[in-house]
Write a protein that holds these residues in place. Structure first.
Motif, short mmCIF file in Angstrom:
data_model
loop_
_atom_site.label_atom_id
_atom_site.label_comp_id
_atom_site.label_asym_id
_atom_site.label_seq_id
_atom_site.Cartn_x
_atom_site.Cartn_y
_atom_site.Cartn_z
N LEU A 30 -47.54 -39.27 -8.64
CA LEU A 30 -47.39 -38.09 -9.21
C LEU A 30 -46.33 -37.73 -9.32
N GLY A 31 -44.59 -37.86 -7.87
CA GLY A 31 -43.58 -37.72 -8.38
C GLY A 31 -43.34 -37.43 -9.85
N VAL A 32 -42.99 -38.79 -10.04
CA VAL A 32 -42.83 -39.87 -11.53
C VAL A 32 -43.96 -39.21 -12.60
N PHE A 33 -45.47 -38.94 -12.47
CA PHE A 33 -45.78 -38.22 -13.71
C PHE A 33 -45.23 -36.71 -14.13
N CYS A 34 -44.71 -36.04 -13.07
CA CYS A 34 -44.56 -34.73 -12.99
C CYS A 34 -43.27 -34.69 -13.28
N ALA A 35 -42.46 -35.78 -13.03
CA ALA A 35 -40.80 -35.55 -14.02
C ALA A 35 -41.02 -36.12 -15.68
N ARG A 36 -41.84 -36.82 -15.40
CA ARG A 36 -41.85 -37.14 -16.54
C ARG A 36 -42.31 -35.95 -17.61
N LYS A 37 -43.63 -35.21 -17.41
CA LYS A 37 -44.53 -34.20 -17.74
C LYS A 37 -43.08 -33.08 -17.99
N ILE A 38 -42.27 -32.27 -16.91
CA ILE A 38 -41.19 -31.70 -16.55
C ILE A 38 -40.53 -31.43 -18.02
N MET A 39 -39.96 -33.57 -18.11
CA MET A 39 -38.76 -33.16 -18.49
C MET A 39 -39.04 -32.69 -20.27
N LEU A 49 -41.87 -24.27 -13.62
CA LEU A 49 -42.85 -25.25 -12.62
C LEU A 49 -41.73 -26.57 -11.82
N ASP A 50 -40.89 -26.18 -12.23
CA ASP A 50 -39.49 -26.86 -11.29
C ASP A 50 -39.62 -26.27 -10.07
N GLY A 51 -39.37 -25.03 -10.04
CA GLY A 51 -39.71 -24.55 -8.72
C GLY A 51 -40.78 -24.45 -7.88
N ILE A 52 -42.07 -24.40 -9.06
CA ILE A 52 -42.82 -24.51 -7.83
C ILE A 52 -43.23 -25.96 -7.43
N LEU A 53 -42.78 -26.94 -7.74
CA LEU A 53 -43.04 -28.41 -7.38
C LEU A 53 -41.70 -28.54 -6.56
N THR A 54 -40.41 -27.91 -6.33
CA THR A 54 -40.34 -28.17 -5.00
C THR A 54 -40.36 -27.21 -4.29
N MET A 55 -41.51 -26.51 -4.06
CA MET A 55 -41.49 -25.47 -2.74
C MET A 55 -41.23 -26.10 -1.55
N TYR A 110 -40.04 -36.29 -6.82
CA TYR A 110 -39.88 -35.66 -7.64
C TYR A 110 -38.75 -35.59 -7.90
N ARG A 111 -37.70 -35.20 -7.48
CA ARG A 111 -36.12 -34.35 -7.35
C ARG A 111 -35.74 -35.85 -8.46
N ASN A 112 -35.47 -37.08 -7.22
CA ASN A 112 -35.14 -37.69 -7.80
C ASN A 112 -35.42 -38.83 -9.28
N ALA A 113 -36.36 -38.58 -9.23
CA ALA A 113 -37.36 -39.28 -10.55
C ALA A 113 -37.24 -38.74 -11.96
N ARG A 114 -36.73 -37.20 -12.04
CA ARG A 114 -37.02 -35.94 -12.21
C ARG A 114 -34.98 -36.12 -12.59
N ALA A 115 -34.02 -36.50 -11.58
CA ALA A 115 -32.88 -37.07 -11.60
C ALA A 115 -32.14 -38.07 -12.71
N ALA A 116 -32.75 -38.89 -11.83
CA ALA A 116 -32.85 -40.45 -13.65
C ALA A 116 -33.19 -40.38 -14.59
N PHE A 117 -34.33 -39.37 -14.90
CA PHE A 117 -34.36 -39.55 -16.45
C PHE A 117 -33.38 -38.72 -16.58
#
Length: 231
Positions: A30-39, A49-55, A110-117
């Motif tokens: 889920l984290g990798v999927f959401c990080a990819r879509k958020i980008m 959406l980032d705020g919602i996912l990080t809540m 999610y946050r780590n995957a997004r930062a890596a991407f």
């Protein structure tokens, strides 16, 4: 000492490890999927959406546990629907441990995957497009290998958070020995019962596990860093 160890009920450790493994697997995908879509979103939509996912990362675990309890309670539409149609019960079950741990661990993954991407060189993506690679192929063959150290660190952190989860787990899954009592819940339960020696034993166990996890994070993170050192 050996007699003490023989008298210990080891089920909280196995429940914690199983819960951590399954919850981490869920949080990973889920984290990798959401990080990819958020980008791919515009800055405004991305921020919301980032705020919602990080809540779940910033909310007290008991608040997250209360919300999950209200969502999956048998007195609520979703909880009763799952039980009546699929014989699927979340509250006071091991499934509840998994759900609670996955929800709490998800933001770290999610946050780590997004930062890596975000650190992937965009020129590599352009090169893949020039070679005629599909979007999916670029993601799995270019982006994921490049972002692997960050994704691996997020996975280890998510596992650490999952096995150490207490607040949401205790509210959603409860404290049933051999069924939903994890190590963190066991520490609180044994302390409340005055069994400080047992509680201290589980504290030592969780400290050792945490040390191993931190060491793994350092090893994984070190692979993506320069081998040079300060003199």
């Amino acid at each position: 000492m050996m007699e003490f160890l023989r008298e210990i009920n080891w089920s909280p450790l196995w429940i914690s490890l199983k819960t951590g493994a399954v919850a981490t697997a869920i949080a990973f995908f889920l984290g990798v999927f959401c990080a990819r879509k958020i980008m791919k979103l515009r800055p405004g939509s991305r921020a919301v959406l980032d705020g919602i996912l990080t809540m779940p990362l910033v909310l007290p675990p008991t608040v997250a546990g209360f919300l999950l309890l209200m969502l999956f309670s048998l007195r609520r539409p979703l909880g009763s629907f799952l039980l009546e149609n699929f014989d699927f019960k979340i509250v006071q079950t091991w499934k509840g441990c998994i759900v609670a741990a996955a929800v709490i661990a998800f933001p770290l993954m999610y946050r780590n995957a997004r930062a890596a991407f975000e650190q992937v060189d965009v020129n590599l993506i352009y090169a893949g497009q020039t070679l005629g690679m599909s979007e999916a192929r670029i993601f799995w063959k270019v982006i994921v290998p490049t972002a692997a150290p960050g994704i691996a660190s997020g996975t280890v952190l998510a596992f650490a958070r999952a096995i150490g989860e207490y607040g949401a787990t205790s509210m959603l899954a409860g404290n049933i020995l051999g069924k939903t009592r994890t190590v963190s819940v066991a520490i609180a339960a044994e302390t409340a019962a005055g069994n400080y020696d047992v509680a201290a034993f589980w504290v030592v166990v969780i400290i050792l596990i945490s040390f191993i996890i931190v060491t793994l994070i350092n090893i994984v993170s070190g692979r993506g860093m320069s081998s040079r050192r300060w003199i």
